[in-house]
Design a protein around this motif. Structure first.
Motif, PDB file in Angstrom:
ATOM      1  N   ARG A  54       0.838  -1.204   0.000  1.00  0.00           N
ATOM      2  CA  ARG A  54       0.000   0.000   0.000  1.00  0.00           C
ATOM      3  C   ARG A  54       0.875   1.258   0.000  1.00  0.00           C
ATOM      4  O   ARG A  54       0.551   2.244  -0.665  1.00  0.00           O
ATOM      5  CB  ARG A  54      -0.935  -0.002   1.208  1.00  0.00           C
ATOM      6  N   GLU A  55       1.995   1.202   0.719  1.00  0.00           N
ATOM      7  CA  GLU A  55       2.903   2.354   0.717  1.00  0.00           C
ATOM      8  C   GLU A  55       3.444   2.594  -0.690  1.00  0.00           C
ATOM      9  O   GLU A  55       3.563   3.744  -1.141  1.00  0.00           O
ATOM     10  CB  GLU A  55       4.059   2.121   1.690  1.00  0.00           C
ATOM     11  N   VAL A  56       3.775   1.514  -1.388  1.00  0.00           N
ATOM     12  CA  VAL A  56       4.232   1.650  -2.775  1.00  0.00           C
ATOM     13  C   VAL A  56       3.130   2.242  -3.641  1.00  0.00           C
ATOM     14  O   VAL A  56       3.350   3.175  -4.424  1.00  0.00           O
ATOM     15  CB  VAL A  56       4.671   0.276  -3.340  1.00  0.00           C
ATOM     16  N   ALA A  57       1.913   1.702  -3.500  1.00  0.00           N
ATOM     17  CA  ALA A  57       0.802   2.107  -4.366  1.00  0.00           C
ATOM     18  C   ALA A  57       0.382   3.554  -4.158  1.00  0.00           C
ATOM     19  O   ALA A  57      -0.148   4.184  -5.069  1.00  0.00           O
ATOM     20  CB  ALA A  57      -0.387   1.180  -4.145  1.00  0.00           C
ATOM     21  N   THR A  58       0.615   4.104  -2.984  1.00  0.00           N
ATOM     22  CA  THR A  58       0.166   5.469  -2.696  1.00  0.00           C
ATOM     23  C   THR A  58       1.295   6.490  -2.744  1.00  0.00           C
ATOM     24  O   THR A  58       1.053   7.684  -2.563  1.00  0.00           O
ATOM     25  CB  THR A  58      -0.511   5.529  -1.316  1.00  0.00           C
ATOM     26  N   SER A  59       2.527   6.050  -3.002  1.00  0.00           N
ATOM     27  CA  SER A  59       3.664   6.979  -3.161  1.00  0.00           C
ATOM     28  C   SER A  59       3.781   7.297  -4.648  1.00  0.00           C
ATOM     29  O   SER A  59       4.492   6.615  -5.382  1.00  0.00           O
ATOM     30  CB  SER A  59       4.953   6.347  -2.621  1.00  0.00           C
ATOM     31  N   LEU A  60       3.091   8.338  -5.076  1.00  0.00           N
ATOM     32  CA  LEU A  60       2.891   8.555  -6.506  1.00  0.00           C
ATOM     33  C   LEU A  60       3.859   9.540  -7.142  1.00  0.00           C
ATOM     34  O   LEU A  60       3.990   9.565  -8.365  1.00  0.00           O
ATOM     35  CB  LEU A  60       1.445   9.025  -6.760  1.00  0.00           C
ATOM     36  N   THR A  61       4.530  10.352  -6.379  1.00  0.00           N
ATOM     37  CA  THR A  61       5.396  11.375  -6.972  1.00  0.00           C
ATOM     38  C   THR A  61       6.804  11.286  -6.402  1.00  0.00           C
ATOM     39  O   THR A  61       7.009  10.807  -5.274  1.00  0.00           O
ATOM     40  CB  THR A  61       4.839  12.790  -6.724  1.00  0.00           C
ATOM     41  N   GLY A  62       7.765  11.765  -7.200  1.00  0.00           N
ATOM     42  CA  GLY A  62       9.152  11.758  -6.775  1.00  0.00           C
ATOM     43  C   GLY A  62       9.780  10.391  -6.917  1.00  0.00           C
ATOM     44  O   GLY A  62       9.128   9.414  -7.312  1.00  0.00           O
ATOM     45  N   PRO A  63      11.071  10.261  -6.582  1.00  0.00           N
ATOM     46  CA  PRO A  63      11.752   8.973  -6.715  1.00  0.00           C
ATOM     47  C   PRO A  63      11.293   7.989  -5.648  1.00  0.00           C
ATOM     48  O   PRO A  63      10.964   8.376  -4.530  1.00  0.00           O
ATOM     49  CB  PRO A  63      13.223   9.343  -6.534  1.00  0.00           C
ATOM     50  N   LEU A  64      11.266   6.714  -6.017  1.00  0.00           N
ATOM     51  CA  LEU A  64      10.858   5.654  -5.086  1.00  0.00           C
ATOM     52  C   LEU A  64      11.657   4.408  -5.415  1.00  0.00           C
ATOM     53  O   LEU A  64      11.745   3.998  -6.570  1.00  0.00           O
ATOM     54  CB  LEU A  64       9.364   5.366  -5.219  1.00  0.00           C
ATOM     55  N   CYS A  65      12.253   3.797  -4.384  1.00  0.00           N
ATOM     56  CA  CYS A  65      13.008   2.553  -4.556  1.00  0.00           C
ATOM     57  C   CYS A  65      12.292   1.436  -3.806  1.00  0.00           C
ATOM     58  O   CYS A  65      12.062   1.536  -2.594  1.00  0.00           O
ATOM     59  CB  CYS A  65      14.431   2.719  -4.030  1.00  0.00           C
ATOM     60  N   LYS A 122      24.450  -2.501  -9.659  1.00  0.00           N
ATOM     61  CA  LYS A 122      25.017  -1.297  -9.048  1.00  0.00           C
ATOM     62  C   LYS A 122      24.061  -0.108  -9.132  1.00  0.00           C
ATOM     63  O   LYS A 122      24.070   0.763  -8.263  1.00  0.00           O
ATOM     64  CB  LYS A 122      26.361  -0.938  -9.684  1.00  0.00           C
ATOM     65  N   HIS A 123      23.217  -0.064 -10.153  1.00  0.00           N
ATOM     66  CA  HIS A 123      22.273   1.053 -10.277  1.00  0.00           C
ATOM     67  C   HIS A 123      21.196   0.961  -9.197  1.00  0.00           C
ATOM     68  O   HIS A 123      20.797   1.975  -8.626  1.00  0.00           O
ATOM     69  CB  HIS A 123      21.637   1.060 -11.673  1.00  0.00           C
ATOM     70  N   LEU A 124      20.738  -0.263  -8.918  1.00  0.00           N
ATOM     71  CA  LEU A 124      19.761  -0.456  -7.843  1.00  0.00           C
ATOM     72  C   LEU A 124      20.390  -0.133  -6.493  1.00  0.00           C
ATOM     73  O   LEU A 124      19.810   0.603  -5.683  1.00  0.00           O
ATOM     74  CB  LEU A 124      19.243  -1.896  -7.862  1.00  0.00           C
ATOM     75  N   LEU A 125      21.578  -0.664  -6.255  1.00  0.00           N
ATOM     76  CA  LEU A 125      22.233  -0.449  -4.966  1.00  0.00           C
ATOM     77  C   LEU A 125      22.648   1.008  -4.781  1.00  0.00           C
ATOM     78  O   LEU A 125      22.735   1.498  -3.646  1.00  0.00           O
ATOM     79  CB  LEU A 125      23.457  -1.368  -4.854  1.00  0.00           C
ATOM     80  N   GLY A 126      22.907   1.716  -5.885  1.00  0.00           N
ATOM     81  CA  GLY A 126      23.319   3.113  -5.784  1.00  0.00           C
ATOM     82  C   GLY A 126      22.180   4.113  -5.835  1.00  0.00           C
ATOM     83  O   GLY A 126      22.412   5.330  -5.755  1.00  0.00           O
ATOM     84  N   PHE A 127      20.940   3.615  -5.950  1.00  0.00           N
ATOM     85  CA  PHE A 127      19.790   4.516  -6.060  1.00  0.00           C
ATOM     86  C   PHE A 127      19.672   5.457  -4.855  1.00  0.00           C
ATOM     87  O   PHE A 127      19.434   6.659  -5.017  1.00  0.00           O
ATOM     88  CB  PHE A 127      18.510   3.698  -6.236  1.00  0.00           C
ATOM     89  N   PRO A 128      19.842   4.970  -3.612  1.00  0.00           N
ATOM     90  CA  PRO A 128      19.737   5.882  -2.456  1.00  0.00           C
ATOM     91  C   PRO A 128      20.784   6.994  -2.480  1.00  0.00           C
ATOM     92  O   PRO A 128      20.529   8.105  -1.994  1.00  0.00           O
ATOM     93  CB  PRO A 128      19.942   4.947  -1.259  1.00  0.00           C
ATOM     94  N   SER A 129      21.959   6.736  -3.041  1.00  0.00           N
ATOM     95  CA  SER A 129      22.979   7.792  -3.130  1.00  0.00           C
ATOM     96  C   SER A 129      22.608   8.814  -4.185  1.00  0.00           C
ATOM     97  O   SER A 129      22.840  10.019  -4.022  1.00  0.00           O
ATOM     98  CB  SER A 129      24.345   7.172  -3.461  1.00  0.00           C
ATOM     99  N   ARG A 130      22.024   8.342  -5.272  1.00  0.00           N
ATOM    100  CA  ARG A 130      21.639   9.261  -6.337  1.00  0.00           C
ATOM    101  C   ARG A 130      20.442  10.108  -5.931  1.00  0.00           C
ATOM    102  O   ARG A 130      20.353  11.286  -6.281  1.00  0.00           O
ATOM    103  CB  ARG A 130      21.314   8.458  -7.607  1.00  0.00           C
ATOM    104  N   PHE A 131      19.504   9.494  -5.220  1.00  0.00           N
ATOM    105  CA  PHE A 131      18.314  10.218  -4.756  1.00  0.00           C
ATOM    106  C   PHE A 131      18.241  10.082  -3.231  1.00  0.00           C
ATOM    107  O   PHE A 131      17.512   9.219  -2.712  1.00  0.00           O
ATOM    108  CB  PHE A 131      17.048   9.647  -5.403  1.00  0.00           C
TER     109      PHE A 131
END
Length: 705
Positions: A19-30, A268-277
């Motif tokens: 539900r948290e995924v489904a309702t987080s509609l804007t901005g970056p989300l991992c 590496k792109h998945l693991l580095g997502f928090p650093s990028r955003f």
């Protein structure tokens, strides 16, 4: 659709994290999603919720994934949720559509033809360089060139970037670079592009033409990337250009399921997502709805064992902390571990267990045998055939290429223009009766049973789609809708379920699941594979086994053999990945030996005529099993049809007819009328290469006559 209906239909039934995924509609989300945790459900409900709440315009949402089947499944789910306008494509399909549109205005002229197979062009490139290659070498060089291109390397930059990689086919890196350049030259000469070029050229156009980039970015405002652990550097570059500096990006993946590094994929792109955003929420889906606690527990222990080893070894590469799954299903049977004397014993043991599962009510379509290499399948095909169990080889003949399926689609399409709004499932049954469908399966096997199973799969799909589409009381599901769904699935090779045990490699099983899974050949040299000679490669083999384990819902069987052939040296060892997980004593470990099967042994005595018992003296007589004095036991029309097919096959290949099959082999085929590829393979004169090249065509000739 009202807000209450949106809440009820889209958000109800999701767990807290989904539900948290489904309702987080804007901005970056991992979204870090473990196996069986409902990631596809979460992201499709997110897109549907965004559409129905007005946050998204469906045409401006692009969801990308890695297989046409996964994209087709996502489109089906979105359509069922009332968000059919959302685009769900593979990276290649999305890029190709953009390239076809923008090529005339940016490059000019007509887009070059798309090359479907590299082999012929790489062979020509090697000939230009006067290099000797065989089929295996060409395949390996093609894979290396694909890796180089998705890593955004040119023939000039390849050598330095590939240092440390083992060059394929016995060539050195400089030679591979030369073949790479020659291959590119051949393509230019023939005015064709390959699949990697589709991405590379699209990237080039978006980088160089701001007007094109602005148009694409205006078209798509929100992006969702599934299986993000498998993106290559080239795909990531394309995604970055689509985004254009924006952050409306939702990524979903699991680094523990990275199993395609050999194709250029990297986590590496998945693991580095928090650093990028840095401000992006990270939602972990760990509730496993697929598998029993026993299966989930084994999967967790496989990964936990590597973590412990890595902490003890200074040579181990970094290992991201894996997601620990939490099983949501009731308890089931414990996974079994079986040691077998040889490969035949292992295959026979698996076949017997499958027969018992089917007797207990498990459908054959809900059973899979998974192996590390495709070459392992033959023993299991033979064992299942001997046991009278139907099977389908994943990666074999495509479902929508089957004659009965093509005929069914033609009849359904014709009927859809004239029928009214009668219930689709019954309409489909009525229409397919004329092609051989019946409510009950035929008693026999062979081509008749295979044809029925294809038609039954279409009927089952009609039932499934009707049930899904009619959950909304205002929805209407017509036969024309069903035909449109079949056309889309045929284009994506998204086949419905066929009743039969699935035989598949571990790599091709990714994204699938079954009630019962048999993981076979789990010995050193196969798992991990012998050429996994670095810590990184061994880690990927462990992840591959983890993927195999997590395909099972309830029943999980793991097995290996100590020798390759009956009576051979028992020098094989069980996979190191099973250390600490399998029973360590013979008292607790199930063991099997090859069952006695005199029928499978070659006779040491002289061959005799099966009709009169006379000794057979010529090779031709031995091949058909009948002396020249006894009458033939085949239909002349069948033999004539086989000869006509052989003539056409030989003419098309530019070879003499006897090279396809000799007359003696055709007589043996006509007399035996083999109902399956397994049976055909037992006939003299039908070796593995001829079975692969001509087997399906021979069975079609026999079925038609």
């Amino acid at each position: 659709m009202s807000g209450d209906t949106v809440e009820a239909r889209i958000l109800a039934g999701l767990d807290d994290e989904q539900r948290e995924v489904a309702t987080s509609l804007t901005g970056p989300l991992c979204v870090l999603a473990g196996a069986g945790t409902g990631k596809t459900r979460a992201i499709t409900h997110r897109m549907a919720y965004g559409v129905h709440t007005g946050v998204y315009k469906p045409q401006r949402v692009l969801a990308v994934t890695f297989t046409a089947r996964a994209a087709a499944e996502m489109r089906t789910r979105l359509r069922d949720l009332g968000a059919g306008g959302v685009q769900a494509k593979t990276f290649h399909a999305a890029a190709l559509k953009q390239l076809q549109y923008f090529w005339p205005q940016t490059v000019g002229g007509q887009l070059p033809d798309l090359l479907s197979h590299k082999a012929q062009f790489i062979a020509e490139a090697a000939r230009r360089l006067r290099l000797s290659t065989d089929r295996a070498a060409i395949r390996d060089v093609a894979a290396e060139i694909e890796w180089a291109k998705v890593s955004m390397l040119t023939p000039e930059s390849y050598v330095s970037a590939a240092k440390g990689r083992e060059a394929p086919a016995g060539f050195d890196l400089i030679t591979i670079s030369r073949i790479f350049q020659a291959y590119e030259d051949v393509k230019v000469d023939r005015n064709v592009i390959d699949f990697e070029d589709v991405l590379l050229i699209t990237v080039g156009i978006l980088q160089e033409d701001e007007r094109v980039a602005a148009t694409v970015r205006d078209q798509y405002r929100h992006f969702v990337v599934d299986e993000y652990q498998d993106v290559s550097p080239l795909q990531q570059r394309l995604l970055d250009l689509w985004l254009g500096g924006r952050d409306e990006l939702c990524v979903v993946g699991d680094s523990s399921q990275t199993i395609y590094s050999f194709t250029g994929a990297t986590s590496k792109h998945l693991l580095g997502f928090p650093s990028r955003f840095p401000n992006a929420p990270i939602v972990k889906l760990v509730r496993d709805y697929r598998s029993t606690p026993q299966v989930v527990g084994l999967a967790n222990r496989i990964l936990a064992a590597r973590t412990a080893e890595g902490e003890r070894s200074r040579f181990a590469p970094p290992w991201p902390k894996p997601l620990e799954l939490i099983a949501q299903r009731p308890a089931g049977p414990e996974p079994t571990f079986t040691e077998c004397a040889d490969d035949d014993a292992e295959a026979a043991s698996v076949a017997e267990r499958i027969k018992a599962l089917i007797k207990d009510g498990v459908k054959p379509a809900e059973i899979a045998i998974l192996f590390r290499t495709n070459g392992q399948s033959q023993a299991y095909e033979q064992a299942l055939a001997t046991a009278g169990i139907g099977y389908q080889l994943r990666g074999g003949e495509r479902f929508f290429a089957r004659r009965e399926v093509r005929d069914a689609m033609l009849q359904l399409r014709a009927a859809s223009r004239s029928v009214g709004n009668e219930p689709v499932p019954q309409l489909v049954r009525d229409i397919l009766v004329s092609l051989g469908y019946s409510p009950e399966a035929p008693a026999g096997g062979g081509a008749v049973r295979e044809k029925w199973e294809s038609l039954a799969a279409l009927v089952a799909l009609a039932d499934e789609l009707h049930a899904n589409r009619t959950q909304d009381p205002d929805a209407i599901f017509t036969l024309m809708d069903f035909v449109a769904e079949l056309d889309e699935r045929a284009a994506a090779q998204h086949a419905p379920t066929v009743q039969g045990v699935t035989l598949a490699s571990l790599h091709s099983a990714k994204g699938l699941e079954w009630d019962a899974v048999f993981l076979v050949g789990l010995s050193e040299g196969l798992m991990p594979i012998s050429f996994a000679d670095t810590p990184e490669a061994v880690d990927e083999e462990r992840r591959l086994l983890y993927v195999g384990i997590t395909r099972a819902r309830e029943h999980l069987h793991l097995s290996w053999s100590t020798a390759r052939t009956p009576g051979g040296r028992a020098n094989r060892k069980p996979s190191r990945f099973l250390d600490g997980l399998r029973p360590q004593t013979t008292r607790d470990l199930q063991r099997t030996v090859t069952p006695k099967a005199p029928a499978r042994r070659k006779s040491s005595g002289p061959a005799k005529c099966r009709v009169c018992g006379t000794l057979l003296t010529t090779g031709a007589e031995r091949k058909v099993g009948r002396c020249g004095e006894c009458p033939v036991t085949y239909e002349e029309s069948t033999f004539d049809a086989l000869r006509e097919w052989r003539r056409e096959a030989a003419s098309e290949a530019g070879i003499p007819a006897f090279v396809v099959f000799t007359d003696a082999t055709l007589v043996a085929i006509a007399e035996d009328r083999p109902p399956s590829l397994n049976r055909l393979a037992t006939l003299p004169g039908v070796g593995p290469s001829k079975l692969e090249r001509y087997g399906e065509a021979v069975l079609r000739v026999l079925a038609d006559n």
